[in-house]
Design an enzyme around this catalytic site. Structure first.
Site, PDB file in Angstrom:
ATOM      1  CD  GLN A 225      -2.876  -1.031   2.456  1.00 24.52           C
ATOM      2  OE1 GLN A 225      -3.101  -2.053   3.075  1.00 24.52           O
ATOM      3  NE2 GLN A 225      -3.410   0.128   2.816  1.00 24.52           N
ATOM      4  NE  ARG A 372     -13.596   0.508   3.990  1.00 24.34           N
ATOM      5  CZ  ARG A 372     -14.305  -0.019   3.010  1.00 24.34           C
ATOM      6  NH1 ARG A 372     -14.512  -1.311   2.968  1.00 24.34           N
ATOM      7  NH2 ARG A 372     -14.796   0.737   2.059  1.00 24.34           N
ATOM      8  CB  CYS A 373      -9.213   2.367  11.055  1.00 24.38           C
ATOM      9  SG  CYS A 373      -8.773   3.201  12.570  1.00 24.38           S
ATOM     10  CD  GLU A 742      -9.301   4.671   6.507  1.00 24.64           C
ATOM     11  OE1 GLU A 742      -9.201   5.742   7.115  1.00 24.64           O
ATOM     12  OE2 GLU A 742      -8.332   4.009   6.139  1.00 24.64           O
TER      13      GLU A 742
END
Lengths: 789, 293
Positions: A225, A372-373, A742
């Site tokens: 990522q 996802r944060c 998110e």
């Protein structure tokens, strides 16, 4: 309002922004024409398999590879001893700790990597891995952070400090908060455990490592990522010059924070290609993914709210015990060991607050990724939204009314929170009102009262959350010292088509579409003529990658400002072409025109052709730029989520009847992509609320290592979502966008859980931890004397 | 993961399959739908050295009803049952089960006989087989024999099918018009094994008393269990709320579950009784009757 915002006039017809353009990357994905790491095949490539520890804590007395080496096709087997020769037996973690690559003299968690086998085929490597004999002497296991806190067994014997305590991080005014709580008319405590969960991207982590011994170049095809950050880390760890390292992050099948860290498997494959001189491929199995990828959450929290009898909050205190596993491999910005957890005051105007996090080592998989944060925002948001409901119940107030009483008001922005953040913008009341109206809140409360009278069980749950995303401003945010800006490069070809490159890396977010929309909007070009490329460190500008909802706040800003810089040069070309001074040119209706004379105009495409064929006198030929954007502040998306549940008395089954989600992520680039992101995140929130938890027993055995035992919801389980938006643009972001990937994961778990507690509250239930299984509900109903049938 | 290496044969008849199984002994396994066997092989929990594939055995792909019996061959998929009008109309229990076995993808490959032979203690079909009083025909090199459900289910993952044998057909009695049935299953998600489940089939007399009752429960012991005591309580009686409670209690009493990710032993024991009760109530409802006061 800044000049940057004035540029985007929402009243005028946009060319590309705000349109639900179909995702340009999807054609190749749905046709099976994507290229994932496992699709990469190189000549003479070997395959790697890893030997894992069956024990959570044990000494290694010996490793016998003799039988494994006899398996046909096996070329080599490496252990920590071999890695030590290259100084690769330990590597630094993002949190400033260090972690073993392969187990040295001991294993610290079950499934830890112990040896790596290289063979001609994947099957041979797996066969041989099973024949590696490791002699273990089991040690006492500490699988619980509260047990670790006692320091009876010290896990990290390699560290100078003989304690399992990793850090205490705190922010806010402890004394003032304690005093305000002591003086509060009403004090409410709420405990909440946010379970250890797994990001579970469909594509597991993978690498093809290729050292060209002739050129000395190391190419890593990697599920990354953050390819540039990984290149820098690889260079620092191996000593190979950064110019001789190329990281290619091809199509990525989901990341969710999981593909931010550097994992032992990557290092072993890289070591393998360096030693053997041929490419090495490793693709984690699902079991490896579940057991050795960094986990997320695992926060034991407790909040205390002080309030007046009238329901005005006066103070908030949140304390947390965090389980970080065997090594502190949490992925957070350097200055924030508990991430942005101090957003825990949420959408509410607390005059004073204090929070602290104590982290401990245990014999569990290391991690603490921001699944996802935006770095522990999920935990913070869940805690405050749960506690607000509890406080409302204690005050005998409707939870919606209680929230209205305590929202930060629109006029208060920019709002300085008691824990040190400056919220850029928001309009909590409006968003919440839209949600309440859409769900029909008043009627639902009436229905609930009628149902309760009949003994039927129904609940309504609210979450009005605020996020903090887009790390971030260089004054505060860095990872291993590298500032968290991001870069974009825009090159306009002579015929007016474009290649755009960014330091971010889409794993499904849709950058190939949204980045093109931003550039098309700024320059008046066709989206279809803009190619977006990310993930190759040889070509993309430096950037910190995609996670924490940072891509649009950072690279999105770089793209818009880069495009505007190009527009400035194009304006000079336009002046040259129209034979006037640049001061006489205006950008109107996506064209350069002589001020007030629309008939005398040229397009960006005209200027691009001229840039190569007829440059303005004194100007460099060409039309391209690279822009590095260092955002002045973070962005603060918010939302109002309302969940309605019905509960089956006989089995304890919770049915989510409705879920209304109104998000405010500022300016929307592509409404369809925003809606898709929201649906995905609400599904993941549902999974955490009702299905997911990584479970260890007391011996540190990982009990759900595959998708039979660790549950991923399907279309059957996921409820129907009703989504919508309000738009409060970020005042500091070049296009007013805030990031949305998110919000639904952050905001939704509390809505689901609050709904269940609301349903069960007539039976004296005020606590239930995620994941809410049928059994938990069933037991509470039976304990309350409710008959099953 | 990768399975350990194995040899692969394709059998075109039951005789051929039985002959191959005889030749290769205990390490050979039949491959039908493969929905349990292949995952087990990939985790190397099962390491057969020989697979005998019967998927090309066209003659085994039949569902026929004659003389008050339903006969189903070895390659009939769960989805064949799920989408069969005959099953939907005449075989309520089988229809219920075929809707909830695993997930749709598994049902398109998995077979009824394969699932019964696998005899997973949490499987759906063994409980239904017990409640419906179904039978299995087992073939070996010397011929065929018929085995009742009670004898077919021997132990966890063990049935009456011996080494060198193949289950070739299962027979389900055609329920009378006065028969209602229901399969009650709770699972954590589609495709998961049951947390607990109950198969109920009730045949009523004209006066509403129970003529015959079949109750099977699964995922609550080392094998699927027939709740014989509960069946006996129902036989000849009008179905009252108190009777349902008593039958449910029998099911809970028999259950001896293990605690796992699906729930504690106490929960499974209690909830399987609830499922039996719900099964009885739905069976009655489907016959247009209500629980007697």
């Amino acid at each position: 309002m800044s000049d940057q915002i004035k540029d985007l006039n929402p009243a005028k017809e946009c060319r590309a922004m705000g349109k639900s353009i179909k995702r340009r990357e999807d054609a190749r994905f749905v046709q099976g024409r994507g290229t994932y790491v496992d699709d990469i095949e190189l000549p003479k490539m070997l395959h790697m398999a890893i030997v894992h520890s069956p024990y959570a804590h044990a000494l290694i007395k010996g490793i016998d590879t003799a039988e494994a080496l006899k398996v046909p096709g096996v070329k080599a087997i490496i252990t920590a001893k071999d890695l030590a020769g290259f100084n690769l037996d330990w590597i630094p973690t993002l949190a400033g700790d260090k972690q073993m690559v392969l187990a040295t003299d001991r294993v610290m968690y079950q499934y830890q990597e112990v040896a790596a086998v290289f063979a001609e085929t994947r099957a041979q490597a797996v066969d041989a891995a099973q024949l590696v004999e490791v002699d273990y002497e089991p040690l006492e296991v500490v699988a619980d952070p509260f047990k670790a806190r006692e320091d009876k067994v010290i896990l990290r014997t390699d560290r100078e400090k003989k304690t399992n305590h990793i850090f205490n991080w705190n922010v806010g005014d402890r004394e003032a908060t304690d005093k305000a709580l002591a003086e509060a008319e009403v004090r409410v405590k709420q405990k909440a455990y946010y379970p250890r969960v797994h990001a579970s991207p469909l594509e597991p982590c993978a690498i093809v490592a290729d050292m060209n011994t002739a050129t000395g170049r190391l190419t890593l095809y990697l599920t990354s990522q953050a390819p540039h950050a990984h290149r820098t880390v690889v260079s620092l760890v191996t000593g190979i010059p950064e110019s001789n390292i190329r990281i290619v992050s091809p199509d990525i099948g989901g990341g969710f924070g999981n593909k931010v860290p550097v994992y032992p498997g990557y290092v072993c494959a890289a070591a393998g290609t360096i030693v053997l001189g041929v490419p090495v491929k490793w693709v984690a199995t699902r079991t490896e993914s579940m057991t050795t990828d960094s986990f997320a959450r695992d926060f034991h929290m407790e909040a205390e709210i002080g309030a007046t009898k009238e329901g005005k909050v006066t103070a908030l205190k949140v304390t947390t015990v965090a389980d970080h596993g065997a090594f502190d491999a949490a992925a957070d910005p350097s200055k924030y060991p508990a991430g942005l957890f101090s957003i825990c005051t949420g959408s509410y105007d607390f005059p004073t607050a204090f929070t602290e996090v104590d982290a401990y080592y245990t014999n569990k998989t290391p991690g603490g990724v921001a699944y996802r944060c935006s770095f522990r925002v999920t935990e913070a948001s869940y805690m405050i939204e749960r506690a607000m409901d509890t406080a409302a119940r204690e005050l005998n107030m409707d939870p919606a009314e209680f929230r209205f009483k305590n929202f930060i008001q629109k006029e208060q922005f920019p709002y300085n929170s008691p824990l040190g953040w400056t919220y850029d913008s928001g309009d909590y009341e409006t968003t919440f009102k839209v949600a309440l109206e859409k769900v029909g809140y008043e009627e639902l409360r009436k229905e609930q009262a009628e149902k309760r009278a009949k003994g039927e069980i129904m609940g309504i749950g609210i979450s009005t959350f605020t996020e903090i995303v887009g790390a971030g401003p260089s004054k505060d945010f860095d990872i291993l010292g590298i500032k968290m800006f991001d870069g974009a490069e825009i090159r306009i070809h002579p015929t007016g088509s474009v290649i755009v490159r960014a330091g971010t890396k889409s794993q499904g977010q849709g950058h190939e579409t949204t980045w093109a929309q931003i550039v098309a909007e700024e320059l008046g070009l066709d989206v279809d003529k803009i190619l977006v490329e990310e993930g190759d460190t040889d070509t993309a500008p430096y950037g910190l990658g995609t996670y924490a909802s940072r891509s649009t706040p950072t690279a999105g800003g770089a793209l818009a400002l880069g495009a505007r810089r190009i527009r400035e040069k194009a304006k000079r070309i336009a002046a040259h072409l129209l034979e006037v001074s640049a001061d006489d040119i205006e950008w109107e209706d996506y064209k350069f025109q002589i001020k007030g004379v629309p008939s005398k105009s040229v397009t960006t495409q005209d200027c691009a052709f001229a840039a190569y064929t007829n440059p303005a006198p004194g100007d460099e030929p060409g039309l391209e730029t690279t822009y590095y954007y260092d955002p002045p502040n973070l962005t603060f998306p918010h939302g109002a989520y309302i969940c309605v549940v019905d509960i089956d008395k006989s089995t304890g089954e919770v049915k989510v009847r409705r879920f209304v989600a109104i998000d405010d992520c500022g300016t929307i680039i592509n409404p369809m992509i925003v809606e898709g992101q929201v649906h995905g995140g609400l599904a993941e929130g549902f999974a955490m609320a009702f299905m997911q938890e990584i479970v260890y027993d007391e011996e540190g055995n990982h009990l759900n290592t595959n998708y039979t035992d660790y549950l991923i919801p399907t279309a059957y389980e996921v409820p129907k979502f009703e989504t919508g938006n309000t738009v409060t643009p970020s005042p500091h972001h070049p296009i007013g966008a805030k990031g949305v990937g998110e919000s639904p994961t952050v905001g939704s778990p509390a809505a689901y859980v609050n709904a269940v507690i609301d349903a069960l509250s007539p039976y004296g239930v005020s606590e239930i931890d995620m994941p809410i299984s049928r059994e938990k509900v069933f037991s509470k109903l039976r304990a309350a004397g409710v008959e099953a049938f | 993961m990768f399975p350990a290496s194995f040899d692969f044969y394709r059998a075109h008849s039951a005789e051929e399959a039985v002959s191959l199984l005889g030749e290769h002994g205990a390490d050979s396994r039949i491959l039908a739908g493969g929905q349990s066997l292949i995952p087990a092989m990939r985790y190397r929990l099962a390491q057969p050295t020989v697979l005998v594939d019967i998927n090309q055995m066209q003659a085994a792909n039949y569902i026929t009803e004659e003389n008050g019996e339903l006969r189903i061959g070895a390659t009939v998929r769960d989805s064949d049952l799920e989408f069969s009008d005959l099953i939907r109309t005449n075989y309520q229990l089988m229809s219920d089960v075929s809707d909830v076995v695993a997930d749709p993808i598994v049902r398109f490959r998995g077979t009824l006989i394969g699932s019964l032979c696998h005899n997973d203690p949490s499987g759906d079909w063994p409980a239904a087989m017990l409640a419906a009083r179904a039978k299995m025909i087992i073939q070996n090199k010397d011929g065929k024999r018929v085995v009742n459900a009670d004898e077919f289910i021997v132990d966890s993952f063990t049935t009456a099918v011996e080494e060198g044998e193949m289950a070739v057909e299962t027979i389900w009695p055609t329920p009378s018009k006065n028969t209602g049935a229901s399969y009650q299953k709770i699972e954590r998600k589609v495709g998961d094994y049951a947390t607990a489940a109950a198969a109920v089939q009730l045949e009523l007399n004209e006066d509403g008393t129970v003529k015959e009752a079949g109750i099977g429960i699964t995922a609550v012991s080392y094998v699927a269990l027939r709740v014989a005591e509960g069946e006996a309580l129902l036989r000849g009686q009008k179905v009252t709320r108190n009777l349902i409670k008593a039958v449910a209690a029998e099911a809970s009493k028999m259950a001896d579950p293990i605690a796992d990710g699906r729930g504690s032993a106490e929960y499974k024991k209690e909830v399987v009784g609830v499922l039996v009760a719900k099964g009885i109530m739905q069976s009655l409802e489907r016959l247009g009757r209500k629980v007697e006061a």
